[in-house]
Design a protein around this motif. Structure first.
Motif, short mmCIF file in Angstrom:
data_model
loop_
_atom_site.label_atom_id
_atom_site.label_comp_id
_atom_site.label_asym_id
_atom_site.label_seq_id
_atom_site.Cartn_x
_atom_site.Cartn_y
_atom_site.Cartn_z
N SER A 557 52.88 -61.08 -4.47
CA SER A 557 52.98 -59.74 -5.04
C SER A 557 52.12 -59.68 -6.29
N GLN A 558 51.57 -58.52 -6.53
CA GLN A 558 50.67 -58.37 -7.67
C GLN A 558 50.73 -56.95 -8.19
N ILE A 559 50.75 -56.83 -9.52
CA ILE A 559 50.72 -55.54 -10.18
C ILE A 559 49.31 -55.32 -10.74
N THR A 560 48.75 -54.15 -10.50
CA THR A 560 47.44 -53.79 -11.05
C THR A 560 47.55 -52.44 -11.75
N ILE A 561 46.81 -52.32 -12.84
CA ILE A 561 46.84 -51.09 -13.63
C ILE A 561 45.47 -50.43 -13.56
N PRO A 562 45.39 -49.20 -13.08
CA PRO A 562 44.08 -48.53 -13.02
C PRO A 562 43.57 -48.21 -14.43
N ASN A 563 42.26 -48.29 -14.60
CA ASN A 563 41.66 -48.03 -15.91
C ASN A 563 40.28 -47.43 -15.71
N ASP A 564 40.26 -46.12 -15.50
CA ASP A 564 38.99 -45.40 -15.42
C ASP A 564 39.16 -44.06 -16.12
N SER A 565 38.16 -43.24 -16.03
CA SER A 565 38.19 -41.98 -16.78
C SER A 565 39.30 -41.05 -16.31
N SER A 566 39.69 -41.16 -15.03
CA SER A 566 40.75 -40.29 -14.53
C SER A 566 42.14 -40.90 -14.68
N LEU A 567 42.22 -42.23 -14.64
CA LEU A 567 43.51 -42.93 -14.78
C LEU A 567 43.35 -44.02 -15.85
N PRO A 568 43.31 -43.65 -17.12
CA PRO A 568 43.03 -44.64 -18.18
C PRO A 568 44.30 -45.30 -18.70
N ALA A 613 54.65 -54.51 -21.49
CA ALA A 613 55.37 -55.38 -20.55
C ALA A 613 54.74 -55.31 -19.17
N ILE A 614 54.31 -54.12 -18.76
CA ILE A 614 53.65 -53.97 -17.47
C ILE A 614 52.28 -54.63 -17.49
N LYS A 615 51.59 -54.53 -18.63
CA LYS A 615 50.30 -55.21 -18.75
C LYS A 615 50.48 -56.73 -18.66
N GLU A 616 51.57 -57.20 -19.22
CA GLU A 616 51.84 -58.65 -19.14
C GLU A 616 52.08 -59.06 -17.70
N ALA A 617 52.78 -58.22 -16.93
CA ALA A 617 53.01 -58.52 -15.52
C ALA A 617 51.70 -58.49 -14.75
N ALA A 618 50.82 -57.53 -15.09
CA ALA A 618 49.52 -57.47 -14.41
C ALA A 618 48.66 -58.66 -14.77
N ALA A 619 48.77 -59.16 -16.02
CA ALA A 619 47.97 -60.30 -16.44
C ALA A 619 48.35 -61.58 -15.71
N GLN A 620 49.58 -61.64 -15.18
CA GLN A 620 50.01 -62.82 -14.45
C GLN A 620 49.26 -62.96 -13.12
N GLY A 621 48.65 -61.87 -12.67
CA GLY A 621 47.90 -61.93 -11.42
C GLY A 621 48.83 -62.03 -10.21
N GLN A 622 48.37 -62.73 -9.23
CA GLN A 622 49.13 -62.86 -7.99
C GLN A 622 50.29 -63.83 -8.17
N ILE A 623 51.50 -63.38 -7.81
CA ILE A 623 52.70 -64.21 -7.91
C ILE A 623 53.15 -64.59 -6.50
N ILE A 624 53.26 -65.88 -6.25
CA ILE A 624 53.71 -66.38 -4.95
C ILE A 624 55.20 -66.68 -5.04
#
Length: 875
Positions: A557-568, A613-624
Motif C-alpha cells: 500500500s502506498q499514499i501519494t500526494i498530488p502536487n501541481d498547479s491544479s492540486l497543490p 502526518a499524511i506527508k509523513e505517510a507518503a514519505a514512507q513510500g511503499q509499505i509491504i
C-alpha cells in the motif's frame, strides 16, 4: 384427400434451412419386419385368411405393407370364420401399428375385405412462427418424429402439447396449425405453424380465509405475482398452472413454519376474464389454530444410544412457536450424529401429539433400528455439463454405505442450494438383493456463467463502471471464478477471484483473491491510496451455521500526494508557481503590522495542503504488509438476499509481522440480527467494533488505521469522523488521520412501500446509528521530515528564521505563513449519533440503497453528509 392442409411448394419452410435430409421410416420398417414374421407363427396352423380356411381376407389399398402382414392381425374362430369380435380386434390392432391413417372392414360373400390407407412417412418436422419458445424446447415435447408415420391423432395431440407449452409462458391465446408438404413417394414434411398471440397475465390475486397474515405477506411467499407496470422487468405475472400449484405448497410450508400445523390450502381457483384478457387467482387458506411446542423428548429404542446426549443437539424449545421445518432439520441433525457414533441403520422419526385445548404440540423424536439396507449404486442422469463427482460430493454417504433417508434429503437440499440445476429429483428402487437400494439422482443443468457490464454510483467513489465475468460452475467442476475491472471518477482497479469448494476432496473451501485498487484524491482526502495484493483463504465448516476461515494476505500500500498547479497539496516542499502560493495580506509579527502591499511571502496553506502526518505517510513510500489471520462466520439467515429472521456475524483477527513493514494485531466484529416484528415490519440490530495495536516500538503507519464515516454512522462523510489534523485552518475537514479503535450500533426497521406492487422489490427503512472512532497513534512532531521546527507552544508558534526575515513568533489566531511541523490532533471521544430513513430497492438490475440521515450528536470538526447513495445496474 390430405389429412392436413397441404402446401403447394416443393421446398422446406421459409424460416428454416432447406438442407435437412429426409430419413427413412426406421420405425415403420421395423414394424413391417415384426408383423411379417408374426404372419408365419410356428403354432402349426395356417395363417388366418389362408385359402384353406372357410372365409378369406382380401386386402385393398396397401402399397408398402404386404397383404399377408395385414391379414396376420385377424384370427378366425374354430369354424374358420371371422366373427364380430375377431374383426374388431384385428381392426384395433392395425390402427395401433400407426402404419395406416385409415382402416375399415367390409364383408362380401365369403370374403372379409380390409380397406387400408397407408400413412405417409414423415421427412422433416419443423416449426414456424415460434419466437418465444425455441425449436429445441418444442421438439422433445411432441411425438411426431422424422422417420415415423403421419398420424392424425398423434399430430392433434402434438398440437395440444405445443399449446400447453405456451400456456406455461402465459400465452393462452396461442394457436397451432399443422401443415403437410408433399415430397412424393408417400413422404411428407410436417410443419406446425404457431401464432403466439399476446401474453396472458395474472390481473388479480386474492386470498380468502387468511386472518393471521395479510395479503402483502402472503403475496411475498408465492412465486406468482400480479401484473404491474414493472412486470416486463420483474416477471412472475404469467399464469402457469404448475407454478400456481406449487404456490399452494409454499403457502402451506409458510404457515407451518409460523405455528399453524393444521393449515390446508385447497386447489387455487383460476378464472379467465375476457374483458381484461387475464386471470384472477383466488387462494383459499384454512389456517387452523396457532400451536406452540409442548414437551420435547428423545426416545431411543436402540441399545447404546444415549437420548440425553442427543437432546442437547435439538433446537426445538418448549414454549416456542411451532415450526414444521424445524422438525426436519432436527431429524437430520440426529441422523448425522447417529451415523457418526456408529449407528448408521438407526432411523429417526418425529412424532407429534396435539393438545387442541392447550394449543400445543408435544414432540417426541423416536429412534428405532431401521432395516439394514446398503446403497448398491448411485445413478446420476441429466447432468450434461456438471461432472458426476460434483454431485456425489454433496452427499455424506456413498455406494456401499448404509442407506440413510435423512442424509439423502440433506444431499438433495445441498444440490438445490448450489444453484447449478433447474431441477433436482432423487428416487430409490430395490437393488439386486433385499438389503440393497439403488439411488437415482435426476438433475437438469442450467446456465451458471455471466458476462456483465455494471454501472453505478457511490458517494465515495463517484460514478463507476465495472465489467465482470463470473462463472459459478467453472468447466462443470463446481469452482467459482470471477474476473472484474472497475473504472470510476475516483476509483480504478481490477480483481481475480477463484474458489474451490472441495479442496483435497474434503468439505474445505479454498481459494485466492488477486486485486489492485487505486483510490484517487477527492473532496474527502487530499491524497491517493494504491493497494495491490493477494489473499489466500480456506473455509472449514464446523456446523451448518458456523464456518472457520483461516487466511494469509500479502499486499503493498502506498499514499501519494498530488502536487501541481491544479492540486497543490504538497507544495510546501516544492512550491508551485504564482499565484497559488502567494499571500499579500497583512500579518502580525511581534506586535507589528506590515502594510498590505509591503511584501509578498510564500504561504503554502492558502491553496490547500495535506497534513504533515499524511506527508509523513507518503514519505514512507511503499509499505509491504504480510499477515496471517482467521475468521469465524455464523450464518443462520432465512434468506441472504432479503432476510427476515436469523443472524449473521463475523469475527476477524489478523496478525501482521511475518515479514514486510507492518507489525500489528487487528480485530474486528460485525453482527446483524433480524426479527419479524409484524407481517410487514422486520427489525434489524447491528453491532460493529474494531481495534488495531502496534506490535513493539514505533508508530502505526497511517495507512493501517481505520478510516470510517457512513459505514459506521450514517449522516457523516467518508473519513468524516475520528482524529484529524486541525493545525491548518483551511483544510481541517480534508485532513482525516483515521483511528485505532471504533465501535457502533444500529437499530433499523424495514417495511414495504405500501401502495406499490410487492414484485417491485422496493422497501423503506427507519434507523438510528451511534458510534465513534478514536485513537490516533502516529507521530506528532515531524520537524525532521519538513526540515524546520515550527510548533505551537501554549498557542504561540515558533516561526522558523528566514521565512519572513526576522524569526519572531506569531500570536494565537494569526494565519501562519508556512506549515507547522507539529500535528495538532483533534481526537474527541464523542459518541456520534444520527437518525434517518432509507429507500432499499432489490432491483432486477442490482441492489440500490439511498440513506437520508441527520446527525444529532457530532464532534466539533466532523464532516457531515446528509445523503449516501450506493447501487448499480447490470445490462
Amino acid at each position: 384427400m390430405s389429412l392436413f392442409p397441404v402446401r403447394s411448394r416443393t421446398h422446406g419452410p421459409t424460416r428454416k434451412p432447406a438442407g435437412i435430409a429426409v430419413r427413412a421410416s426406421m420405425l415403420g420398417f421395423a414394424a413391417l419386419i415384426f408383423v411379417s414374421a408374426s404372419a408365419f407363427a410356428d403354432d402349426g396352423k395356417p395363417a388366418a385368411g389362408d385359402s384353406k380356411g372357410d372365409e378369406t381376407i382380401v386386402v385393398e389399398g396397401n402399397k408398402r405393407v404386404e397383404a399377408a402382414t395385414v391379414r396376420s392381425y385377424f384370427r378366425a374362430n374354430a369354424n374358420g370364420r371371422y366373427d364380430e369380435a375377431a374383426r374388431d380386434a384385428g381392426l384395433k390392432a392395425l390402427i395401433e401399428t400407426r402404419l395406416f391413417d385409415n382402416v375399415s372392414v367390409d364383408r362380401s360373400g365369403g370374403r372379409l375385405i380390409v380397406h387400408v390407407h397407408e400413412a405417409p412417412i414423415l421427412g422433416k418436422v419443423a416449426f414456424e412462427g415460434n419466437k418465444r419458445v425455441k425449436d429445441t424446447d418444442l421438439t422433445p415435447v411432441i411425438d411426431s418424429k422424422p422417420g415415423g408415420s403421419l398420424q392424425r391423432a398423434v399430430v392433434q395431440s402434438d398440437v395440444n402439447k405445443i399449446i400447453e407449452a405456451y400456456k406455461h409462458l402465459g400465452r393462452d391465446d396461442v394457436s397451432v396449425k399443422p401443415v403437410t408438404i408433399d415430397r412424393g413417394n408417400d413422404r411428407v414434411d410436417l410443419v406446425f405453424e404457431v401464432t403466439e398471440g399476446v401474453k396472458t397475465p395474472v390481473r388479480q390475486i386474492s386470498f380468502v380465509g387468511n386472518t393471521a397474515f395479510g395479503r402483502r405477506q402472503l403475496a411475498a411467499v408465492i412465486k406468482t405475482s400480479q401484473s404491474s407496470f414493472l412486470s416486463f422487468i420483474t416477471g412472475g405475472d404469467v399464469y402457469d398452472p404448475d407454478i400456481v400449484n406449487n404456490d399452494r405448497e409454499l403457502l402451506r410450508n409458510y404457515y407451518r413454519r409460523k405455528g399453524y400445523a393444521d393449515v390446508n390450502v385447497p386447489p387455487v381457483q383460476a378464472e379467465y376474464d375476457p374483458a381484461t384478457k387475464g386471470f384472477t387467482l383466488t387462494y383459499t387458506i384454512e389456517e387452523g389454530p396457532l400451536y406452540r411446542f409442548g414437551d420435547v423428548t428423545v426416545d431411543s429404542h436402540v441399545e447404546g444410544v444415549d437420548p440425553g446426549k442427543l437432546r442437547r443437539l435439538l433446537t426445538v424449545q418448549q414454549g416456542a412457536t411451532f415450526d414444521g421445518s424445524a422438525l426436519d432439520r432436527n431429524d437430520e441433525k440426529i441422523s448425522a450424529e447417529l451415523a457418526r457414533l456408529g449407528y448408521p441403520f438407526s432411523r429417526v422419526q418425529s412424532r407429534t401429539t396435539r393438545d387442541e385445548a392447550g394449543k400445543r404440540i408435544d414432540i417426541a423424536f423416536i429412534i428405532d433400528q431401521g432395516p439394514r439396507a446398503y446403497i448398491e449404486r448411485i445413478n446420476i442422469h441429466g447432468n450434461l455439463r456438471t461432472r458426476d463427482y460434483v454431485i456425489r460430493r454433496e452427499f455424506d454417504i456413498g455406494e456401499g454405505d448404509p442407506y440413510n433417508h435423512a442424509l439423502i434429503e440433506r444431499g438433495e437440499r445441498r444440490l438445490n442450494n448450489l444453484d447449478y440445476f433447474k431441477s433436482v429429483h432423487i428416487s430409490t428402487r430395490p437393488g439386486s438383493a433385499p438389503d440393497r437400494v439403488i439411488v437415482t439422482i435426476q438433475v437438469e443443468d442450467k446456465p451458471t456463467g455471466s458476462v456483465s457490464v455494471s454501472g453505478g454510483y457511490s458517494t465515495l467513489e463517484g460514478p463507476l463502471v465495472e465489467v465482470a465475468f463470473t462463472e459459478t460452475n467453472f468447466l462443470g467442476r463446481g469452482e467459482y471464478v470471477r474476473l472484474s475491472a472497475t473504472r470510476g471518477l475516483y476509483s480504478n482497479g481490477w480483481g481475480v477471484t477463484f474458489t474451490e469448494p472441495y479442496l483435497f476432496d474434503q468439505r474445505l473451501a479454498g481459494g485466492f483473491d488477486l486485486y489492485h485498487k487505486q483510490q484517487l484524491e477527492n473532496i474527502y482526502a487530499l491524497y491517493a491510496t494504491t493497494t495491490t495484493g493477494i489473499n489466500l483463504r480456506l473455509g472449514v465448516p464446523i456446523t451448518e451455521e458456523l464456518t472457520f476461515q483461516p487466511n494469509y494476505s500479502l499486499y503493498s500500500s502506498q499514499i501519494t500526494i498530488p502536487n501541481d498547479s491544479s492540486l497543490p497539496y504538497g507544495d510546501c516542499n516544492n512550491p508551485t508557481p504564482l499565484p497559488d502560493n502567494v499571500w499579500g495580506g497583512s500579518f502580525t509579527t511581534a506586535g507589528q503590522t506590515a502594510p498590505q502591499a509591503a511584501s509578498i511571502v510564500s504561504n503554502c496553506l492558502l491553496n490547500g495542503e495535506a497534513s504533515a502526518a499524511i506527508k509523513e505517510a507518503a514519505a514512507q513510500g511503499q509499505i509491504i504488509t504480510s499477515l496471517v489471520g482467521y475468521s469465524l462466520i455464523w450464518d443462520s439467515l432465512d434468506n441472504r438476499k432479503n432476510p427476515t429472521q436469523g443472524a449473521h456475524a463475523e469475527f476477524h483477527q489478523d496478525i501482521a509481522g511475518l515479514g514486510g513493514n507492518s507489525d500489528f494485531v487487528r480485530e474486528t466484529i460485525d453482527g446483524k440480527v433480524y426479527y419479524p416484528i409484524t407481517d410487514d415490519f422486520v427489525g434489524m440490530l447491528r453491532v460493529q467494533g474494531g481495534r488495531i495495536d502496534q506490535i513493539g516500538s514505533g508508530f502505526l503507519p497511517l495507512v493501517d488505521n481505520f478510516n470510517l464515516g457512513p459505514t459506521l454512522v450514517r449522516g457523516f462523510a467518508p473519513g468524516g469522523i475520528g482524529p484529524r489534523d486541525i493545525s491548518d485552518p483551511n483544510n481541517i475537514y480534508a485532513n482525516s488521520l483515521g483511528g485505532t479503535t471504533y465501535f457502533g450500533g444500529t437499530a433499523e426497521v424495514q417495511f414495504p412501500i405500501f401502495g406499490l406492487p410487492r414484485e417491485v422489490g422496493l422497501k423503506g427503512a427507519l434507523f438510528v446509528d451511534a458510534g465513534t472512532l478514536t485513537g490516533y497513534s502516529g507521530q506528532s512532531n515531524l520537524s525532521s521530515l519538513l526540515g524546520y521546527n515550527y510548533c505551537s507552544v501554549n498557542g504561540v508558534y515558533n516561526y522558523p528564521k528566514g521565512s519572513n526575515g526576522n524569526g519572531t513568533g506569531l500570536s494565537r489566531g494569526v494565519i501562519p505563513l508556512t506549515q507547522p511541523s507539529c500535528v495538532t490532533v483533534d481526537d474527541e471521544n464523542v459518541i456520534r449519533t444520527s437518525v434517518g430513513a432509507s429507500l432499499i430497492w432489490a432491483s432486477p438490475m442490482g441492489p440500490i440503497r439511498i440513506d437520508f440521515a441527520l446527525p444529532i450528536i457530532k464532534g466539533k470538526y466532523d464532516q457531515v453528509q446528509y445523503v449516501n447513495f450506493s447501487g448499480g445496474a447490470t445490462f
